[in-house]
Design an enzyme around this catalytic site. Structure first.
Site, short mmCIF file in Angstrom:
data_model
loop_
_atom_site.label_atom_id
_atom_site.label_comp_id
_atom_site.label_asym_id
_atom_site.label_seq_id
_atom_site.Cartn_x
_atom_site.Cartn_y
_atom_site.Cartn_z
N PRO A 83 8.25 9.04 8.32
CA PRO A 83 7.67 9.85 6.99
C PRO A 83 6.82 8.77 6.32
O PRO A 83 6.73 7.64 6.24
CB PRO A 83 9.09 9.69 6.17
N PRO A 84 5.70 9.34 5.93
CA PRO A 84 4.55 8.63 5.11
C PRO A 84 5.11 7.93 4.20
O PRO A 84 6.12 8.40 3.30
CB PRO A 84 3.71 9.77 4.80
N CYS A 85 4.64 6.83 3.97
CA CYS A 85 5.06 5.87 2.59
C CYS A 85 3.86 5.53 1.73
O CYS A 85 2.99 4.97 2.19
CB CYS A 85 5.65 4.60 3.20
N GLN A 86 3.85 6.18 0.65
CA GLN A 86 2.51 6.09 -0.13
C GLN A 86 2.72 5.37 -1.41
O GLN A 86 1.80 4.85 -2.15
CB GLN A 86 2.01 7.35 -0.15
#
Length: 425
Positions: A83-86
């Site tokens: 999952p993208p971590c932003q």
């Protein structure tokens, strides 16, 4: 013969992680991916699995279980995903609660709902350093509270250490449910050999250079307009034989796809005469000064292949490496080879989508090494797993536009912004 264990691949992209895990002995029961084109490519390459093209926040464990049962699967043994971590919020605020980390929360939610035997979390190395480390610490606490032990110390793995002709680093977390045998990280299979011989030195091979992966394609002209496919009019090399049109070597435990016996995606861009001259003059293993494209060195792994900017930044085309022998950027198929995808694995027929799929994917051979660790922890033997002949798929879906792909899945076309053709070639 025993049935293969099953995987739910979240943020699946075109299926790099799925492919590696299938090669290790798993079946991909279900994939979740919100990009309509990526979902089509995964659907084409893994027709035996369920493909869900939606935002993960709208996907429930009940829906997944219902759909996989229709395909003949009973449960989910392993969940994987990156999952993208932003979001990295201010001091005092829990970072898992940050709205920008919603996708990580959804990944955790599905693990909590399924309680699989194992999980693999992969992400950019940056979340393990500096201020981002607090986010990772919170994530590990969540997994511990859910009844999982995470292999420690957690590691950043380089795909080139696992037989991939590309230097590509990813943070990997391996979680084992506490009632299962704990899985561990795979030992590197490739790297610098020790100068001192030792009985305890593992069987480590030299790092794979670019030419080893793509040499047998280098003198075949790339297609500029239409991808007509090329006949395998050459003898695969020792390494590239693993990537041949028939599953073999690294991928011999994969199910057999009925694909046309031609190599597709050997497509490239039309360069200007000025660019061709600059590419010719650039030294191998360096970055060309104007375009900032890296020129491959035949004896060294490729630099990290990227997908381009995120959709919220306009979906710009990513820079592609310059071929070490010819004054052109590499083709999609050459990129696939450098990423350890076999020739039978199909990508979208356009350059932009093809490189987006490769750049977003986990390198299959790295995924295979991880999967083999899980198979070992489960006490299973790959020799017992059945290999199936899969029916031929409709190749038309490999050419659908984003709008057509969105219509295919019944989702909003604007989920991926129209790209801006900003590239220096």
């Amino acid at each position: 013969m025993s049935k293969r264990p099953t995987v739910l691949d979240l943020f699946a992209g075109c299926g790099g992680m799925s492919l590696g895990l299938e090669a290790a002995g798993f079946d991909i029961a279900c994939s979740v991916e919100f990009d309509p084109v990526h979902s089509l490519i995964h659907h084409y390459n893994f027709p035996y699995s369920v493909t869900i093209c939606r935002d993960i926040s709208t996907v429930s464990s009940e829906e997944v279980l219902t759909k996989i049962e229709e395909k003949g699967f009973r449960e989910i043994d392993v969940i994987v995903g990156g999952p993208p971590c932003q979001g990295f919020s201010h001091i005092g605020k829990r970072q898992l609660d940050d709205e920008r980390n919603k996708l990580v929360y959804e990944y955790v939610r599905l693990i909590r709902e399924f309680i699989p035997k194992y999980f693999i979390f992969e992400n950019v190395p940056g979340i393990a350093s500096g201020k981002h480390n607090e986010f990772l610490r919170e994530l590990l606490i969540q997994f511990e509270d859910m009844g999982y032990s995470v292999a420690t110390p957690y590691r950043v793995l380089d795909a080139s250490h696992y037989g991939v002709a590309q230097a590509r680093k990813r943070l990997i977390l391996i979680g084992s449910r506490k009632d299962q045998k704990a899985a561990s990280y795979p030992n590197p299979t490739h790297g610098k050999l020790s100068q001192e011989p030792s009985l305890f030195q593992p069987d480590v091979h030299p790092i794979v250079g670019s030419s080893t992966a793509i040499r047998d394609l280098e003198d075949i002209d790339v297609f500029i307009d239409n991808d007509n496919g090329i006949e395998p009019c050459f003898n695969y090399g020792n390494y590239s034989s693993n990537l041949s049109l028939k599953p073999s070597g690294f991928f011999k435990k994969c199910h057999i796809r009925d694909v046309e016996q031609r190599i597709f995606n050997h497509v490239g861009s039309q360069h200007t005469e000025v660019s061709i001259n600059r590419f010719s003059e650039a030294n191998m293993g360096t970055t060309e000064k104007i375009s900032r494209f890296y020129k491959l060195h035949p004896e060294k792994p490729c630099n990290t292949l990227r997908a381009g900017t995120n959709s919220d930044h306009g979906a710009h085309t990513a820079p592609r490496p310059i071929h070490y022998k010819h004054p052109r950027c590499i083709s999609v198929r050459e990129g696939a080879r450098l990423h350890s995808f076999p020739d039978w694995f199909q990508f979208h027929r356009t350059i932009w989508h093809g490189f987006r799929e490769i750049g977003n994917a986990v390198a299959p051979l790295l995924a295979k090494s991880l999967g083999e660790q899980l198979i070992a922890a489960m006490g299973l033997s790959k020799n017992e797993f059945k290999i199936y002949n899969l029916p031929r798929q409709n190749e038309k879906i490999l050419k659908l536009s984003m709008t057509e792909a969105a219509n295919y899945w019944g989702v909003n076309r604007n989920i991926i912004p129209v790209r801006k053709r900003v590239v220096n070639e």
